[in-house]
Design a protein around this motif. Structure first.
Motif, PDB file in Angstrom:
ATOM      1  N   HIS A  26       0.815  -1.204   0.000  1.00 13.30           N
ATOM      2  CA  HIS A  26       0.000   0.000   0.000  1.00 13.30           C
ATOM      3  C   HIS A  26       0.857   1.265   0.000  1.00 13.30           C
ATOM      4  O   HIS A  26       1.887   1.342   0.667  1.00 13.30           O
ATOM      5  CB  HIS A  26      -0.903   0.055   1.244  1.00 13.30           C
ATOM      6  CG  HIS A  26      -2.187  -0.683   1.089  1.00 13.30           C
ATOM      7  ND1 HIS A  26      -3.114  -0.385   0.116  1.00 13.30           N
ATOM      8  CD2 HIS A  26      -2.711  -1.716   1.802  1.00 13.30           C
ATOM      9  CE1 HIS A  26      -4.151  -1.200   0.225  1.00 13.30           C
ATOM     10  NE2 HIS A  26      -3.933  -2.022   1.245  1.00 13.30           N
ATOM     11  N   THR A  27       0.404   2.273  -0.736  1.00 11.51           N
ATOM     12  CA  THR A  27       0.900   3.633  -0.557  1.00 11.51           C
ATOM     13  C   THR A  27       0.074   4.254   0.574  1.00 11.51           C
ATOM     14  O   THR A  27      -0.924   3.681   1.017  1.00 11.51           O
ATOM     15  CB  THR A  27       0.716   4.462  -1.831  1.00 11.51           C
ATOM     16  OG1 THR A  27      -0.709   4.566  -2.111  1.00 11.51           O
ATOM     17  CG2 THR A  27       1.418   3.813  -3.020  1.00 11.51           C
ATOM     18  N   ALA A  28       0.481   5.442   1.019  1.00  7.83           N
ATOM     19  CA  ALA A  28      -0.305   6.116   2.055  1.00  7.83           C
ATOM     20  C   ALA A  28      -1.721   6.379   1.557  1.00  7.83           C
ATOM     21  O   ALA A  28      -2.697   6.234   2.306  1.00  7.83           O
ATOM     22  CB  ALA A  28       0.379   7.425   2.445  1.00  7.83           C
ATOM     23  N   LYS A  29      -1.858   6.740   0.292  1.00  8.53           N
ATOM     24  CA  LYS A  29      -3.173   7.031  -0.280  1.00  8.53           C
ATOM     25  C   LYS A  29      -4.049   5.786  -0.320  1.00  8.53           C
ATOM     26  O   LYS A  29      -5.208   5.810   0.120  1.00  8.53           O
ATOM     27  CB  LYS A  29      -3.007   7.608  -1.685  1.00  8.53           C
ATOM     28  CG  LYS A  29      -4.311   7.946  -2.370  1.00  8.53           C
ATOM     29  CD  LYS A  29      -4.060   8.554  -3.747  1.00  8.53           C
ATOM     30  CE  LYS A  29      -5.362   8.877  -4.465  1.00  8.53           C
ATOM     31  NZ  LYS A  29      -5.117   9.481  -5.800  1.00  8.53           N
ATOM     32  N   GLU A  34      -8.408   2.115   1.737  1.00  5.87           N
ATOM     33  CA  GLU A  34      -8.733   0.718   2.038  1.00  5.87           C
ATOM     34  C   GLU A  34      -9.407   0.563   3.407  1.00  5.87           C
ATOM     35  O   GLU A  34     -10.322  -0.243   3.576  1.00  5.87           O
ATOM     36  CB  GLU A  34      -7.463  -0.122   1.996  1.00  5.87           C
ATOM     37  CG  GLU A  34      -7.631  -1.582   2.392  1.00  5.87           C
ATOM     38  CD  GLU A  34      -8.358  -2.399   1.331  1.00  5.87           C
ATOM     39  OE1 GLU A  34      -8.859  -3.467   1.678  1.00  5.87           O
ATOM     40  OE2 GLU A  34      -8.418  -1.951   0.158  1.00  5.87           O
ATOM     41  N   PHE A  35      -8.952   1.340   4.388  1.00  2.57           N
ATOM     42  CA  PHE A  35      -9.437   1.165   5.755  1.00  2.57           C
ATOM     43  C   PHE A  35     -10.690   2.009   6.008  1.00  2.57           C
ATOM     44  O   PHE A  35     -10.972   2.958   5.272  1.00  2.57           O
ATOM     45  CB  PHE A  35      -8.328   1.519   6.747  1.00  2.57           C
ATOM     46  CG  PHE A  35      -7.305   0.429   6.920  1.00  2.57           C
ATOM     47  CD1 PHE A  35      -7.341  -0.406   8.017  1.00  2.57           C
ATOM     48  CD2 PHE A  35      -6.328   0.218   5.954  1.00  2.57           C
ATOM     49  CE1 PHE A  35      -6.414  -1.428   8.174  1.00  2.57           C
ATOM     50  CE2 PHE A  35      -5.403  -0.807   6.084  1.00  2.57           C
ATOM     51  CZ  PHE A  35      -5.446  -1.633   7.203  1.00  2.57           C
ATOM     52  N   PRO A  36     -11.462   1.662   7.048  1.00  6.88           N
ATOM     53  CA  PRO A  36     -12.679   2.431   7.344  1.00  6.88           C
ATOM     54  C   PRO A  36     -12.376   3.916   7.520  1.00  6.88           C
ATOM     55  O   PRO A  36     -11.326   4.297   8.034  1.00  6.88           O
ATOM     56  CB  PRO A  36     -13.176   1.811   8.654  1.00  6.88           C
ATOM     57  CG  PRO A  36     -12.631   0.429   8.647  1.00  6.88           C
ATOM     58  CD  PRO A  36     -11.296   0.524   7.965  1.00  6.88           C
ATOM     59  N   PRO A  77     -22.374  -0.328   1.288  1.00 10.27           N
ATOM     60  CA  PRO A  77     -21.696  -1.622   1.333  1.00 10.27           C
ATOM     61  C   PRO A  77     -20.187  -1.554   1.468  1.00 10.27           C
ATOM     62  O   PRO A  77     -19.577  -2.461   2.008  1.00 10.27           O
ATOM     63  CB  PRO A  77     -22.073  -2.253  -0.015  1.00 10.27           C
ATOM     64  CG  PRO A  77     -22.309  -1.079  -0.920  1.00 10.27           C
ATOM     65  CD  PRO A  77     -22.900  -0.012  -0.045  1.00 10.27           C
ATOM     66  N   THR A  78     -19.560  -0.497   0.975  1.00 14.02           N
ATOM     67  CA  THR A  78     -18.097  -0.485   0.952  1.00 14.02           C
ATOM     68  C   THR A  78     -17.531  -0.209   2.331  1.00 14.02           C
ATOM     69  O   THR A  78     -18.115   0.514   3.132  1.00 14.02           O
ATOM     70  CB  THR A  78     -17.578   0.574  -0.038  1.00 14.02           C
ATOM     71  OG1 THR A  78     -18.110   1.843   0.341  1.00 14.02           O
ATOM     72  CG2 THR A  78     -18.006   0.256  -1.453  1.00 14.02           C
ATOM     73  N   GLN A  79     -16.351  -0.772   2.564  1.00 20.41           N
ATOM     74  CA  GLN A  79     -15.747  -0.662   3.887  1.00 20.41           C
ATOM     75  C   GLN A  79     -15.449   0.783   4.260  1.00 20.41           C
ATOM     76  O   GLN A  79     -15.660   1.211   5.384  1.00 20.41           O
ATOM     77  CB  GLN A  79     -14.459  -1.482   3.944  1.00 20.41           C
ATOM     78  CG  GLN A  79     -13.847  -1.555   5.346  1.00 20.41           C
ATOM     79  CD  GLN A  79     -12.581  -2.368   5.365  1.00 20.41           C
ATOM     80  OE1 GLN A  79     -11.925  -2.506   4.358  1.00 20.41           O
ATOM     81  NE2 GLN A  79     -12.223  -2.885   6.513  1.00 20.41           N
ATOM     82  N   VAL A 166       4.951   8.879   7.894  1.00 14.63           N
ATOM     83  CA  VAL A 166       4.128   8.130   8.840  1.00 14.63           C
ATOM     84  C   VAL A 166       2.703   8.676   8.786  1.00 14.63           C
ATOM     85  O   VAL A 166       2.464   9.838   9.139  1.00 14.63           O
ATOM     86  CB  VAL A 166       4.684   8.242  10.269  1.00 14.63           C
ATOM     87  CG1 VAL A 166       3.839   7.409  11.237  1.00 14.63           C
ATOM     88  CG2 VAL A 166       6.151   7.819  10.322  1.00 14.63           C
ATOM     89  N   THR A 167       1.763   7.859   8.343  1.00 14.51           N
ATOM     90  CA  THR A 167       0.356   8.249   8.244  1.00 14.51           C
ATOM     91  C   THR A 167      -0.423   7.512   9.326  1.00 14.51           C
ATOM     92  O   THR A 167      -0.420   6.284   9.366  1.00 14.51           O
ATOM     93  CB  THR A 167      -0.210   7.909   6.856  1.00 14.51           C
ATOM     94  OG1 THR A 167       0.588   8.541   5.845  1.00 14.51           O
ATOM     95  CG2 THR A 167      -1.648   8.389   6.730  1.00 14.51           C
ATOM     96  N   ILE A 168      -1.068   8.253  10.200  1.00 21.80           N
ATOM     97  CA  ILE A 168      -1.749   7.669  11.358  1.00 21.80           C
ATOM     98  C   ILE A 168      -3.252   7.861  11.200  1.00 21.80           C
ATOM     99  O   ILE A 168      -3.721   8.978  10.950  1.00 21.80           O
ATOM    100  CB  ILE A 168      -1.269   8.324  12.663  1.00 21.80           C
ATOM    101  CG1 ILE A 168       0.258   8.180  12.784  1.00 21.80           C
ATOM    102  CG2 ILE A 168      -1.961   7.708  13.869  1.00 21.80           C
ATOM    103  CD1 ILE A 168       0.887   9.196  13.687  1.00 21.80           C
ATOM    104  N   LEU A 169      -4.006   6.783  11.345  1.00 21.33           N
ATOM    105  CA  LEU A 169      -5.454   6.784  11.172  1.00 21.33           C
ATOM    106  C   LEU A 169      -6.141   6.306  12.453  1.00 21.33           C
ATOM    107  O   LEU A 169      -5.727   5.320  13.061  1.00 21.33           O
ATOM    108  CB  LEU A 169      -5.840   5.845  10.016  1.00 21.33           C
ATOM    109  CG  LEU A 169      -7.328   5.583   9.783  1.00 21.33           C
ATOM    110  CD1 LEU A 169      -8.033   6.830   9.265  1.00 21.33           C
ATOM    111  CD2 LEU A 169      -7.517   4.411   8.817  1.00 21.33           C
TER     112      LEU A 169
END
Length: 365
Positions: A26-29, A34-36, A77-79, A166-169
């Motif tokens: 994965h890239t940061a984008k 991809e994640f919620p 429906p999408t995550q 560093v990308t923090i979610l």
């Protein structure tokens, strides 16, 4: 695709911290897509990944965004669309009680979220060094514990082979019924070009006060329309007021009627103030240059009043704009060479970057 990044997630906080870490392509984008959906921040390391630039500002951004947002389950429906983030107080929104209770400690317990984020970064960088850069654990820890002397002139080391983005979610996952704290770490890509071309088109976003990962998806259409040779899209309203870039803040160096220099950038209630913008403001104060939160306007560009437009962002710091396009029409910049006063702002910004770098293995004050 080759695995060039790591994704690390906090699993447990009861008795001791536990993390899971996976190598990723994965890239940061793509990670954010991809994640919620949730709130996020993107930071960079300095000094061979022994420091984080303005860690406290990134921690504060996450905390403020988390307090402003409201997670609500939808039937989509999408995550990524399994929750909704709105920039209103959670007390004014109908967030499910179990969601509010699950996030209460992160939102309101003093220092808890910052401490968790710091441990996430520490562990994630070690995993990145070992699994992606091929270092031994001892080598990784030696590098990150070292208190490197930074270049006093530039404020940062020129060698970025060991630097990371560093990308923090932070999100609430309705499928797993729990909050999630996740980081994506990959190589920091620093622009090698001295200037950038920008194109002014596209309406400003509605809720800029929260760093919402949904913006990554929303801006994709504008990114696809970006003309060849243009490095950033700048958002503008129908009155010619200029807001911000898709991934940056937009500023203009100007002169007052009295002859003094000042920097103009959009008001903070309509854009998200980036960490680098704060640093540039501090640098301007150090130099005695005014800093005004008012809209730059396309009319000023047409009248030749812009001395030096520039953008600010985590990877680009303060990058001067060379050519400006407005709705596909090129408007020649007033000068091709970097303005001397802007050069002073850039040097002062780099020194301020050094002053605000945080040693990763130092405990927060």
């Amino acid at each position: 695709m080759s695995e060039k990044s790591v994704i690390i997630e906090l699993l447990e906080t009861n008795n001791h911290l536990k993390f899971t870490c996976l190598k990723s392509s994965h890239t940061a984008k793509s990670f954010l897509l991809e994640f919620p959906r949730g709130v996020y921040t993107a930071a960079r390391t300095l000094a061979n990944s022994s420091r984080i630039l303005d860690f406290h500002a990134h921690s504060e951004r996450l905390l403020n965004s988390l307090r402003l947002c409201c997670f609500k389950e939808t039937d989509l429906p999408t995550q990524i669309q399994s929750c909704v983030v709105s920039s209103n107080s959670v007390h004014d929104e109908k967030e499910a009680t179990e969601v509010t209770d699950a996030l209460k400690t992160w939102r309101y317990a003093s220092g808890v979220l910052e401490g968790l984020v710091l441990e996430l970064i520490r562990t994630g960088l070690k995993e990145y060094f070992v699994n992606i850069l091929g270092k031994s654990e001892d080598e990784a820890m030696t590098i990150m514990h070292q208190n490197y002397l930074l270049d006093s002139e530039s404020g940062i080391l020129e060698n970025t082979d060991l630097e990371a983005k560093v990308t923090i979610l932070i999100t609430y996952d309705f499928k797993q019924k729990k909050p999630r704290l996740i980081a994506h770490i990959d190589k920091l890509i620093v622009p090698t070009f001295p200037q950038i071309n920008v194109s002014i088109f596209g309406l400003p976003r509605e809720k800029a006060s929260v760093k919402d990962s949904n913006w990554v998806s929303a801006r994709a259409k504008l990114e696809k329309c970006m003309p060849v040779g243009v490095g950033e899209v700048i958002l503008c309203d129908p009155h010619g007021n200029i807001y911000e870039g898709l991934t940056s803040n937009f500023c203009v160096l100007m002169k007052s009627s009295e002859g003094g220099y000042f920097v103009k950038t959009a008001p903070l209630d309509v854009v998200l103030q980036g960490t680098i913008l704060k640093i540039v403001e501090a640098a301007c104060m150090e130099l005695g240059i005014g800093f005004v939160y008012e809209f730059p306007n396309v009319c000023e560009l047409n009248d030749g009043l812009w001395i030096q437009p520039f953008i600010t962002s985590t990877t680009r710091l303060a990058l001067p704009v060379n050519v400006v396009e407005v709705q596909g029409t090129q408007i020649d910049s007033p000068k091709r060479e970097i303005n001397a006063m802007f050069a002073k702002i850039l040097n002062a910004t780099k020194k301020e970057v050094l002053a605000r770098s945080f040693e990763i293995f130092k405990n927060p004050q």
